[in-house]
Design an enzyme around this catalytic site. Sequence first.
Site, PDB file in Angstrom:
ATOM      1  N   HIS A 143       0.126  15.979  -5.267  1.00  0.00           N
ATOM      2  CA  HIS A 143      -0.768  15.128  -4.465  1.00  0.00           C
ATOM      3  C   HIS A 143      -0.668  15.629  -3.015  1.00  0.00           C
ATOM      4  O   HIS A 143      -0.135  14.949  -2.137  1.00  0.00           O
ATOM      5  CB  HIS A 143      -0.331  13.670  -4.598  1.00  0.00           C
ATOM      6  CG  HIS A 143      -1.361  12.672  -4.170  1.00  0.00           C
ATOM      7  ND1 HIS A 143      -2.609  13.038  -3.689  1.00  0.00           N
ATOM      8  CD2 HIS A 143      -1.335  11.304  -4.149  1.00  0.00           C
ATOM      9  CE1 HIS A 143      -3.291  11.930  -3.403  1.00  0.00           C
ATOM     10  NE2 HIS A 143      -2.543  10.879  -3.664  1.00  0.00           N
ATOM     11  N   ARG A 191      -4.148   8.989   5.945  1.00  0.00           N
ATOM     12  CA  ARG A 191      -4.890   9.752   4.931  1.00  0.00           C
ATOM     13  C   ARG A 191      -6.230  10.203   5.523  1.00  0.00           C
ATOM     14  O   ARG A 191      -6.685  11.314   5.302  1.00  0.00           O
ATOM     15  CB  ARG A 191      -5.140   8.885   3.679  1.00  0.00           C
ATOM     16  CG  ARG A 191      -3.904   8.459   2.898  1.00  0.00           C
ATOM     17  CD  ARG A 191      -3.216   9.631   2.228  1.00  0.00           C
ATOM     18  NE  ARG A 191      -4.123  10.378   1.393  1.00  0.00           N
ATOM     19  CZ  ARG A 191      -4.408  10.086   0.116  1.00  0.00           C
ATOM     20  NH1 ARG A 191      -3.825   9.079  -0.474  1.00  0.00           N
ATOM     21  NH2 ARG A 191      -5.244  10.840  -0.579  1.00  0.00           N
ATOM     22  N   ARG A 217      -9.871  14.703  -8.575  1.00  0.00           N
ATOM     23  CA  ARG A 217      -8.658  14.008  -9.062  1.00  0.00           C
ATOM     24  C   ARG A 217      -8.670  14.115 -10.575  1.00  0.00           C
ATOM     25  O   ARG A 217      -9.589  13.595 -11.228  1.00  0.00           O
ATOM     26  CB  ARG A 217      -8.679  12.548  -8.604  1.00  0.00           C
ATOM     27  CG  ARG A 217      -7.611  11.706  -9.249  1.00  0.00           C
ATOM     28  CD  ARG A 217      -7.447  10.341  -8.603  1.00  0.00           C
ATOM     29  NE  ARG A 217      -6.761  10.436  -7.335  1.00  0.00           N
ATOM     30  CZ  ARG A 217      -6.180   9.406  -6.707  1.00  0.00           C
ATOM     31  NH1 ARG A 217      -6.196   8.215  -7.248  1.00  0.00           N
ATOM     32  NH2 ARG A 217      -5.564   9.584  -5.560  1.00  0.00           N
ATOM     33  N   CYS A 261       3.331   5.737  -1.083  1.00  0.00           N
ATOM     34  CA  CYS A 261       1.947   6.236  -1.052  1.00  0.00           C
ATOM     35  C   CYS A 261       0.934   5.148  -1.382  1.00  0.00           C
ATOM     36  O   CYS A 261      -0.236   5.277  -1.031  1.00  0.00           O
ATOM     37  CB  CYS A 261       1.805   7.405  -2.018  1.00  0.00           C
ATOM     38  SG  CYS A 261       2.275   6.972  -3.706  1.00  0.00           S
ATOM     39  N   ASP A 319       7.691   5.828  -4.988  1.00  0.00           N
ATOM     40  CA  ASP A 319       6.377   5.774  -5.639  1.00  0.00           C
ATOM     41  C   ASP A 319       6.575   5.060  -6.979  1.00  0.00           C
ATOM     42  O   ASP A 319       7.720   4.854  -7.424  1.00  0.00           O
ATOM     43  CB  ASP A 319       5.835   7.209  -5.839  1.00  0.00           C
ATOM     44  CG  ASP A 319       4.451   7.250  -6.495  1.00  0.00           C
ATOM     45  OD1 ASP A 319       3.734   6.228  -6.446  1.00  0.00           O
ATOM     46  OD2 ASP A 319       4.091   8.310  -7.065  1.00  0.00           O
ATOM     47  N   GLN A 377      -1.786  13.513   0.083  1.00  0.00           N
ATOM     48  CA  GLN A 377      -0.836  12.443   0.394  1.00  0.00           C
ATOM     49  C   GLN A 377       0.300  12.982   1.263  1.00  0.00           C
ATOM     50  O   GLN A 377       0.678  12.377   2.273  1.00  0.00           O
ATOM     51  CB  GLN A 377      -0.274  11.863  -0.917  1.00  0.00           C
ATOM     52  CG  GLN A 377       0.714  10.742  -0.712  1.00  0.00           C
ATOM     53  CD  GLN A 377       0.062   9.492  -0.150  1.00  0.00           C
ATOM     54  OE1 GLN A 377      -0.929   9.027  -0.680  1.00  0.00           O
ATOM     55  NE2 GLN A 377       0.610   8.952   0.920  1.00  0.00           N
TER      56      GLN A 377
HETATM   57  N1   CP Z   1      -2.105   6.965  -2.473  1.00  0.00           N
HETATM   58  C1   CP Z   1      -3.266   7.162  -3.137  1.00  0.00           C
HETATM   59  O1   CP Z   1      -3.638   8.275  -3.470  1.00  0.00           O
HETATM   60  O2   CP Z   1      -3.972   6.029  -3.386  1.00  0.00           O
HETATM   61  P1   CP Z   1      -5.262   5.935  -4.334  1.00  0.00           P
HETATM   62  O3   CP Z   1      -4.796   6.219  -5.741  1.00  0.00           O
HETATM   63  O4   CP Z   1      -5.761   4.543  -4.157  1.00  0.00           O
HETATM   64  O5   CP Z   1      -6.253   6.959  -3.896  1.00  0.00           O
HETATM   65  N1  NVA Z   2       2.266   8.916  -8.871  1.00  0.00           N
HETATM   66  C1  NVA Z   2       1.116   8.038  -8.769  1.00  0.00           C
HETATM   67  C2  NVA Z   2       0.492   8.173  -7.428  1.00  0.00           C
HETATM   68  C3  NVA Z   2      -0.697   7.280  -7.163  1.00  0.00           C
HETATM   69  C4  NVA Z   2      -1.312   7.516  -5.818  1.00  0.00           C
HETATM   70  C5  NVA Z   2       0.124   8.364  -9.882  1.00  0.00           C
HETATM   71  O1  NVA Z   2      -0.072   9.556 -10.168  1.00  0.00           O
HETATM   72  O2  NVA Z   2      -0.427   7.438 -10.472  1.00  0.00           O
END
Ligand code: CP
Ligand code: NVA
Length: 310
Positions: A133, A295, A106, A267, A227, A136
């Site tokens: 993502h 997930r 990430r 999400c 989101d 997701q």
């Molecule tokens: N939706 C999602 O990716 O959640 P987290 O940021 O908690 O992993």
């Molecule tokens: N768009 C959000 C998604 C979190 C799961 C972010 O990138 O923070």
Amino acid sequence: MPHSMEGRDILSIGDLTEKEALSILLLAEDVKRNPKTYVTALAGGVMVLIFEKPSLRTRVTFETGMASLGGTGIYLAPDQVQMGEREPVRDVAKNLERWVQVIVARTFEHRTLEELASQGKTPVINALSDLEHPCQALADLLTIREHFHSSKINLTYVGDGNNVCHSLMLLGTLLGYEVRIAVPKGYEPHPDIVHKSEQFAQDSGGKIVIDSNVRALSEGAHVLYTDVWTSMGQEEEERERLKAFDGFQVNSELVALADPDVKIMHCLPAHRGQEITGEVVDGPRSVVFDQAENRLHAQKALLLCILGGA
Ligand code: CP
Ligand code: NVA
């Protein structure tokens, strides 16, 4: 199972063909129904998670998923590796390829993932970047397939043209859905992702519509998805974003325009009172915790495909 997926990097939904995406979803459905079948499928396998940002769902579902397939996960928190600062991304890749079978990363910048993938032999899975993502989106389409038995429905995403939006529009159009994106001017999805989604829609019989008229796009929606307006790493833009997204909240008034059986998706984490009201995210049409559960199943399927355990 397409053996061609073994050892592959999954940085974007665009890395998958329609057939591969479908086969991951079908496997995820089987993994969810028959988890015991797979308890030793990845025995001895080691996954490393390198996260530059916080996570609840992604981290726990990858670790739980790998453990329930017989493998092990090692979590490296944001301050531990410091890719590009403590040592070059290339050196991280060159070390990890000697020890582990898969990297789940990430990152703030998508190009860090690309570098990690191109510099080492270990397959890399995108666990969220500024661009996409994909994990997701796989869980989201798994959830949608559980609630709708046809792709002849429309998925309406309301809000920021961000990473979650990008992967959803790519996977939705790849699989032949009509995807509508209701987004304020200046926050539209990236033009390259729009272009790719248009190509996918052309090949699959799907459709992509992008417009700032949130009410018109929400009419008759089978899925209303949103989101956060301010993603991780954009905190300093929060004030201007709150203004820009005024009118783009998924609330009971917007839900009333959608199909009576609309499913509400997010999400998570959700900012109740910003992009969605508490009443809607916690209401009877919400499937947000089904998404969160999925997930786990979607990522188990992805790990099985990438590591050849299916
Ligand atoms: N939706 C999602 O990716 O959640 P987290 O940021 O908690 O992993
Ligand atoms: N768009 C959000 C998604 C979190 C799961 C972010 O990138 O923070």
